[in-house]
Design a protein around this motif. Structure first.
Motif, PDB file in Angstrom:
ATOM      1  N   ILE A  23       0.831  -1.216   0.000  1.00  0.00           N
ATOM      2  CA  ILE A  23       0.000   0.000   0.000  1.00  0.00           C
ATOM      3  C   ILE A  23       0.863   1.264   0.000  1.00  0.00           C
ATOM      4  N   CYS A  24       1.962   1.248   0.750  1.00  0.00           N
ATOM      5  CA  CYS A  24       2.822   2.431   0.869  1.00  0.00           C
ATOM      6  C   CYS A  24       3.487   2.736  -0.470  1.00  0.00           C
ATOM      7  N   ASN A  25       3.440   4.011  -0.865  1.00  0.00           N
ATOM      8  CA  ASN A  25       4.054   4.409  -2.135  1.00  0.00           C
ATOM      9  C   ASN A  25       5.369   5.170  -1.942  1.00  0.00           C
ATOM     10  N   GLY A  26       5.857   5.252  -0.707  1.00  0.00           N
ATOM     11  CA  GLY A  26       7.134   5.906  -0.449  1.00  0.00           C
ATOM     12  C   GLY A  26       7.111   7.411  -0.595  1.00  0.00           C
ATOM     13  N   CYS A  27       5.976   8.039  -0.277  1.00  0.00           N
ATOM     14  CA  CYS A  27       5.871   9.503  -0.419  1.00  0.00           C
ATOM     15  C   CYS A  27       6.648  10.248   0.668  1.00  0.00           C
ATOM     16  N   ASN A  28       6.977   9.566   1.767  1.00  0.00           N
ATOM     17  CA  ASN A  28       7.770  10.109   2.869  1.00  0.00           C
ATOM     18  C   ASN A  28       7.098  11.239   3.638  1.00  0.00           C
ATOM     19  N   LEU A  29       5.782  11.342   3.585  1.00  0.00           N
ATOM     20  CA  LEU A  29       5.086  12.312   4.429  1.00  0.00           C
ATOM     21  C   LEU A  29       5.304  11.981   5.901  1.00  0.00           C
ATOM     22  N   CYS A  30       5.325  10.695   6.223  1.00  0.00           N
ATOM     23  CA  CYS A  30       5.532  10.267   7.607  1.00  0.00           C
ATOM     24  C   CYS A  30       6.944  10.615   8.090  1.00  0.00           C
ATOM     25  N   VAL A  31       7.913  10.542   7.203  1.00  0.00           N
ATOM     26  CA  VAL A  31       9.297  10.887   7.553  1.00  0.00           C
ATOM     27  C   VAL A  31       9.390  12.364   7.894  1.00  0.00           C
ATOM     28  N   ASN A  32       8.730  13.197   7.122  1.00  0.00           N
ATOM     29  CA  ASN A  32       8.794  14.643   7.324  1.00  0.00           C
ATOM     30  C   ASN A  32       8.057  15.090   8.584  1.00  0.00           C
ATOM     31  N   ILE A  33       7.003  14.376   8.984  1.00  0.00           N
ATOM     32  CA  ILE A  33       6.193  14.805  10.123  1.00  0.00           C
ATOM     33  C   ILE A  33       6.682  14.222  11.448  1.00  0.00           C
ATOM     34  N   CYS A  34       7.504  13.173  11.411  1.00  0.00           N
ATOM     35  CA  CYS A  34       7.936  12.489  12.638  1.00  0.00           C
ATOM     36  C   CYS A  34       8.653  13.456  13.570  1.00  0.00           C
ATOM     37  N   ARG A  35       8.166  13.543  14.803  1.00  0.00           N
ATOM     38  CA  ARG A  35       8.705  14.495  15.783  1.00  0.00           C
ATOM     39  C   ARG A  35      10.050  14.066  16.360  1.00  0.00           C
ATOM     40  N   SER A  36      10.305  12.767  16.360  1.00  0.00           N
ATOM     41  CA  SER A  36      11.545  12.298  16.976  1.00  0.00           C
ATOM     42  C   SER A  36      12.534  11.716  15.962  1.00  0.00           C
ATOM     43  N   ASP A  37      12.304  11.957  14.685  1.00  0.00           N
ATOM     44  CA  ASP A  37      13.210  11.517  13.613  1.00  0.00           C
ATOM     45  C   ASP A  37      13.530  10.028  13.687  1.00  0.00           C
ATOM     46  N   VAL A  38      12.502   9.223  13.858  1.00  0.00           N
ATOM     47  CA  VAL A  38      12.644   7.774  13.931  1.00  0.00           C
ATOM     48  C   VAL A  38      12.802   7.183  12.530  1.00  0.00           C
ATOM     49  N   LEU A  39      12.182   7.813  11.543  1.00  0.00           N
ATOM     50  CA  LEU A  39      12.133   7.273  10.185  1.00  0.00           C
ATOM     51  C   LEU A  39      13.139   7.972   9.263  1.00  0.00           C
ATOM     52  N   MET A  40      13.572   7.225   8.268  1.00  0.00           N
ATOM     53  CA  MET A  40      14.397   7.825   7.214  1.00  0.00           C
ATOM     54  C   MET A  40      13.874   7.337   5.872  1.00  0.00           C
ATOM     55  N   PRO A  41      13.959   8.148   4.837  1.00  0.00           N
ATOM     56  CA  PRO A  41      13.481   7.723   3.521  1.00  0.00           C
ATOM     57  C   PRO A  41      14.265   6.510   3.020  1.00  0.00           C
ATOM     58  N   HIS A  42      13.589   5.645   2.321  1.00  0.00           N
ATOM     59  CA  HIS A  42      14.254   4.474   1.736  1.00  0.00           C
ATOM     60  C   HIS A  42      15.094   4.936   0.553  1.00  0.00           C
ATOM     61  N   PRO A  43      16.304   4.388   0.400  1.00  0.00           N
ATOM     62  CA  PRO A  43      17.144   4.803  -0.722  1.00  0.00           C
ATOM     63  C   PRO A  43      16.516   4.509  -2.087  1.00  0.00           C
ATOM     64  N   GLU A  44      15.697   3.462  -2.178  1.00  0.00           N
ATOM     65  CA  GLU A  44      15.031   3.140  -3.430  1.00  0.00           C
ATOM     66  C   GLU A  44      13.688   3.855  -3.481  1.00  0.00           C
ATOM     67  N   LYS A  45      13.429   4.552  -4.548  1.00  0.00           N
ATOM     68  CA  LYS A  45      12.199   5.320  -4.697  1.00  0.00           C
ATOM     69  C   LYS A  45      10.981   4.382  -4.744  1.00  0.00           C
ATOM     70  N   GLY A  46       9.923   4.772  -4.041  1.00  0.00           N
ATOM     71  CA  GLY A  46       8.692   3.996  -4.032  1.00  0.00           C
ATOM     72  C   GLY A  46       8.615   2.921  -2.957  1.00  0.00           C
ATOM     73  N   LYS A  47       9.657   2.773  -2.140  1.00  0.00           N
ATOM     74  CA  LYS A  47       9.658   1.782  -1.057  1.00  0.00           C
ATOM     75  C   LYS A  47       9.317   2.464   0.262  1.00  0.00           C
ATOM     76  N   PRO A  48       8.747   1.713   1.226  1.00  0.00           N
ATOM     77  CA  PRO A  48       8.409   2.295   2.531  1.00  0.00           C
ATOM     78  C   PRO A  48       9.653   2.796   3.254  1.00  0.00           C
ATOM     79  N   PRO A  49       9.493   3.817   4.099  1.00  0.00           N
ATOM     80  CA  PRO A  49      10.622   4.336   4.875  1.00  0.00           C
ATOM     81  C   PRO A  49      11.215   3.276   5.794  1.00  0.00           C
TER      82      PRO A  49
END
Length: 113
Positions: A23-49
């Protein structure tokens, strides 16, 4: 000179955030909103963080609320933060929890000696 690297912290057992990769399209909205910087974008485009620092998660849920694809991200609270506690009576097999409308009758068996 070496460039800085980000590496996941593998010794931690908890998994606070789970992604549905179908379901996840790798848009990284969750990465940008995370308050504690737990997530990082996946190096491959379109993959979950990638959940980089699971121990740092505050379980605030902003990543789930920000996601625009329903079911793509799930917040998994630890067992000790679980709201619903269910007990099972061994003798009868019935389940009950605190605050239920019609709880089972109290256990009247005498304790074993």
């Amino acid at each position: 000179m070496n460039s800085p690297r980000m590496l996941p912290n593998p010794p931690t057992p908890n998994e606070p955030i789970q992604f549905a990769s179908d379901i996840c399209n790798g848009c990284n909205l969750c990465v940008n909103i995370c308050r504690s910087d737990v997530l990082m974008p996946h190096p491959e485009k379109g993959k979950p963080p990638i959940v980089l620092y699971p121990d740092e998660c505050w379980y605030c849920g902003t990543c789930v609320l920000e996601c625009n694809r329903k079911g793509a991200i799930k917040l998994v609270h630890p067992m000790n933060q679980s709201v619903t506690v269910i007990w099972k009576r061994k003798a009868t097999g019935e389940n009950f929890r605190l605050g239920m409308k019609h709880p089972p009758a109290p256990n009247t068996r005498k304790p074993c000696s």
